[in-house]
Design a protein around this motif. Sequence first.
Motif, PDB file in Angstrom:
ATOM      1  N   LEU A   1      41.751  43.168  47.672  1.00  0.00           N
ATOM      2  CA  LEU A   1      42.849  42.937  48.605  1.00  0.00           C
ATOM      3  C   LEU A   1      43.852  41.932  48.034  1.00  0.00           C
ATOM      4  CD1 LEU A   1      43.699  43.916  51.385  1.00  0.00           C
ATOM      5  CD2 LEU A   1      42.482  41.980  52.382  1.00  0.00           C
ATOM      6  N   ALA A   2      43.368  40.940  47.299  1.00  0.00           N
ATOM      7  CA  ALA A   2      44.280  39.982  46.671  1.00  0.00           C
ATOM      8  C   ALA A   2      45.212  40.691  45.697  1.00  0.00           C
ATOM      9  CB  ALA A   2      43.492  38.887  45.955  1.00  0.00           C
ATOM     10  N   ILE A   3      44.666  41.558  44.854  1.00  0.00           N
ATOM     11  CA  ILE A   3      45.489  42.310  43.904  1.00  0.00           C
ATOM     12  C   ILE A   3      46.487  43.189  44.657  1.00  0.00           C
ATOM     13  CG2 ILE A   3      45.487  44.037  42.059  1.00  0.00           C
ATOM     14  CD1 ILE A   3      44.193  41.464  41.173  1.00  0.00           C
ATOM     15  N   ALA A   4      45.997  43.893  45.672  1.00  0.00           N
ATOM     16  CA  ALA A   4      46.837  44.828  46.421  1.00  0.00           C
ATOM     17  C   ALA A   4      47.994  44.106  47.106  1.00  0.00           C
ATOM     18  CB  ALA A   4      45.988  45.576  47.440  1.00  0.00           C
ATOM     19  N   LEU A   5      47.701  43.016  47.808  1.00  0.00           N
ATOM     20  CA  LEU A   5      48.742  42.295  48.541  1.00  0.00           C
ATOM     21  C   LEU A   5      49.727  41.603  47.599  1.00  0.00           C
ATOM     22  CD1 LEU A   5      46.555  40.770  51.395  1.00  0.00           C
ATOM     23  CD2 LEU A   5      48.154  42.688  51.579  1.00  0.00           C
TER      24      LEU A   5
ATOM     25  N   HIS B   1      27.049  31.231  43.344  1.00  0.00           N
ATOM     26  CA  HIS B   1      28.095  30.790  44.275  1.00  0.00           C
ATOM     27  C   HIS B   1      29.452  31.356  43.872  1.00  0.00           C
ATOM     28  CE1 HIS B   1      24.898  27.724  44.744  1.00  0.00           C
ATOM     29  NE2 HIS B   1      25.259  27.770  46.000  1.00  0.00           N
ATOM     30  N   GLN B   2      29.549  32.677  43.787  1.00  0.00           N
ATOM     31  CA  GLN B   2      30.804  33.308  43.414  1.00  0.00           C
ATOM     32  C   GLN B   2      31.782  33.265  44.595  1.00  0.00           C
ATOM     33  OE1 GLN B   2      28.164  36.584  41.501  1.00  0.00           O
ATOM     34  NE2 GLN B   2      30.255  37.071  40.923  1.00  0.00           N
ATOM     35  N   PRO B   3      33.004  32.716  44.390  1.00  0.00           N
ATOM     36  CA  PRO B   3      33.908  32.464  45.517  1.00  0.00           C
ATOM     37  C   PRO B   3      34.365  33.711  46.246  1.00  0.00           C
ATOM     38  CG  PRO B   3      35.021  32.107  43.420  1.00  0.00           C
ATOM     39  CD  PRO B   3      33.558  32.243  43.122  1.00  0.00           C
ATOM     40  N   GLU B   4      34.509  34.846  45.528  1.00  0.00           N
ATOM     41  CA  GLU B   4      34.975  36.040  46.212  1.00  0.00           C
ATOM     42  C   GLU B   4      33.949  36.582  47.200  1.00  0.00           C
ATOM     43  OE1 GLU B   4      34.401  37.452  41.854  1.00  0.00           O
ATOM     44  OE2 GLU B   4      34.555  35.567  42.942  1.00  0.00           O
TER      45      GLU B   4
ATOM     46  N   TYR C   1      37.521  47.063  39.053  1.00  0.00           N
ATOM     47  CA  TYR C   1      37.759  45.911  38.175  1.00  0.00           C
ATOM     48  C   TYR C   1      36.854  44.748  38.553  1.00  0.00           C
ATOM     49  CZ  TYR C   1      40.945  43.680  34.818  1.00  0.00           C
ATOM     50  OH  TYR C   1      41.487  43.093  33.698  1.00  0.00           O
ATOM     51  N   ASN C   2      36.640  44.581  39.851  1.00  0.00           N
ATOM     52  CA  ASN C   2      35.763  43.519  40.357  1.00  0.00           C
ATOM     53  C   ASN C   2      35.308  43.965  41.742  1.00  0.00           C
ATOM     54  OD1 ASN C   2      34.597  41.205  41.485  1.00  0.00           O
ATOM     55  ND2 ASN C   2      36.083  39.819  40.555  1.00  0.00           N
ATOM     56  N   ALA C   3      34.025  44.244  41.879  1.00  0.00           N
ATOM     57  CA  ALA C   3      33.509  44.890  43.088  1.00  0.00           C
ATOM     58  C   ALA C   3      33.446  43.927  44.276  1.00  0.00           C
ATOM     59  CB  ALA C   3      32.133  45.486  42.823  1.00  0.00           C
ATOM     60  N   SER C   4      34.626  43.529  44.744  1.00  0.00           N
ATOM     61  CA  SER C   4      34.755  42.640  45.903  1.00  0.00           C
ATOM     62  C   SER C   4      35.957  43.097  46.708  1.00  0.00           C
ATOM     63  CB  SER C   4      34.940  41.187  45.439  1.00  0.00           C
ATOM     64  OG  SER C   4      35.576  40.414  46.441  1.00  0.00           O
ATOM     65  N   ILE C   5      35.769  43.295  48.007  1.00  0.00           N
ATOM     66  CA  ILE C   5      36.884  43.673  48.876  1.00  0.00           C
ATOM     67  C   ILE C   5      37.946  42.575  48.873  1.00  0.00           C
ATOM     68  CG2 ILE C   5      37.572  44.058  51.273  1.00  0.00           C
ATOM     69  CD1 ILE C   5      36.308  46.492  50.063  1.00  0.00           C
ATOM     70  N   ASN C   6      37.533  41.317  48.939  1.00  0.00           N
ATOM     71  CA  ASN C   6      38.491  40.214  48.954  1.00  0.00           C
ATOM     72  C   ASN C   6      39.336  40.209  47.690  1.00  0.00           C
ATOM     73  OD1 ASN C   6      37.225  39.568  51.325  1.00  0.00           O
ATOM     74  ND2 ASN C   6      36.413  37.604  50.645  1.00  0.00           N
ATOM     75  N   TYR C   7      38.687  40.379  46.549  1.00  0.00           N
ATOM     76  CA  TYR C   7      39.407  40.420  45.270  1.00  0.00           C
ATOM     77  C   TYR C   7      40.388  41.583  45.245  1.00  0.00           C
ATOM     78  CZ  TYR C   7      40.269  41.314  40.336  1.00  0.00           C
ATOM     79  OH  TYR C   7      40.888  41.555  39.129  1.00  0.00           O
TER      80      TYR C   7
END
Length: 397
Positions: A310-314, A66-69, A302-308
């Motif tokens: 995007l969080a870093i980028a934004l 159940h990984q949140p990203e 760093y973490n293979a998640s688009i959501n993650y």
Amino acid sequence: MPTPRSALLALALLAGPAMAQDQNSFQQCLAGLAPTAAQRGVSADTYRKYTRDLLADTTVIDALNHQPEFTTPVWDYLSALVDQERIGDGKARLKQWASVLDRAQQKYGVDPATVVAVWGVESNYGQQFGQRPLLKSLATLSCMGRRQDYFRGEFYAALRIVQSGDITADEFKGSWAGAFGHTQFMPSTFERVAVDFDGDGRRDLIASVPDALGSTAHYLQMSHWQSGQPWGYEVKLPSPFDSKVSGRDAKRPMSYWRAQGVRLVNGSPLPDADTPAALVLPAGAQGPAFLTLRNFDAIYAYNASINYTLAIALLSDQLRGKPGMVAAWPTDDPGTSRAERRELQRLLIAHGYDIGEVDGMIGDKSREAIQQEQRKRGLPDDGRPGQRILKALRQSP
């Protein structure tokens, strides 16, 4: 003095036959891993010392599934990670650690805002490391659940780190998956990438902010960071538009996107440079759209998640003083910031729910309380800490 293994297994027996069987299987698994650990550079003494009294922590298996990203709607995920608190705290860290960040940029070519954004998302600037004993978590994941081969490699790496003296077993605590320190490196990443940036002779991502920031910049450099290039741009798509051309790996020259009628979100034309760019639609064609460049991929490593990513980028953009995201998410119930989640928890307590501490972290008790209030009001009972239930509770006496 460590509790003898026999006593630990006796405790497991008292907890029930199924648990005792799990612990017996776990010990057998660990014994079977010893030869491979030796081949991977872990001495017999080190392996015996740190595995003989281990009991499995089966709660990490639930976390693995159940990984949140990957399971949380993108608007919920980002609303808590890129909020005004994290932006304000990040700007303060940029000033506080300016000399270290400037030195890291000179050495590795990665700008301070991106490094600090990783720090903010990974551990809230060192405030949330995780408190699980890493050897116990990684040993459990090495013997139970999926991806055991991967976690065995991390388990051996963690044992080598303790063996080297860089980090002691007592301070080696972190997330359920084995990530640790200010910027949450996995053990194998630590061995490969971590640097002694404060010059004390040890690589320590837990007690040393300079080591963590320098190591993060080094990681991004090794992931082919392009100095001076942005991560990408929020864009506006023409209507109609064929979203089949989207995807992080589907890069095309910027001229292609210009020819398709894609423009920056403010209506300006795309940059003239013909840099390869990919169209990312994290919520589908009806949601915000982004043209991403090579540095987006470096963060993704760093973490293979688009959501993650995007969080870093934004977050990094806002730390640079740029405006936030313009387009709205395709939902009638947007996410809430951490301050709003704390308010939501206080309102739930005022309505008689025992949810524990008001911390902005929406756990099982908070979700159950939210579900009950949603049912009372005829709302979808998904347990989400969204704007709809927050507004409803605000209006209740």
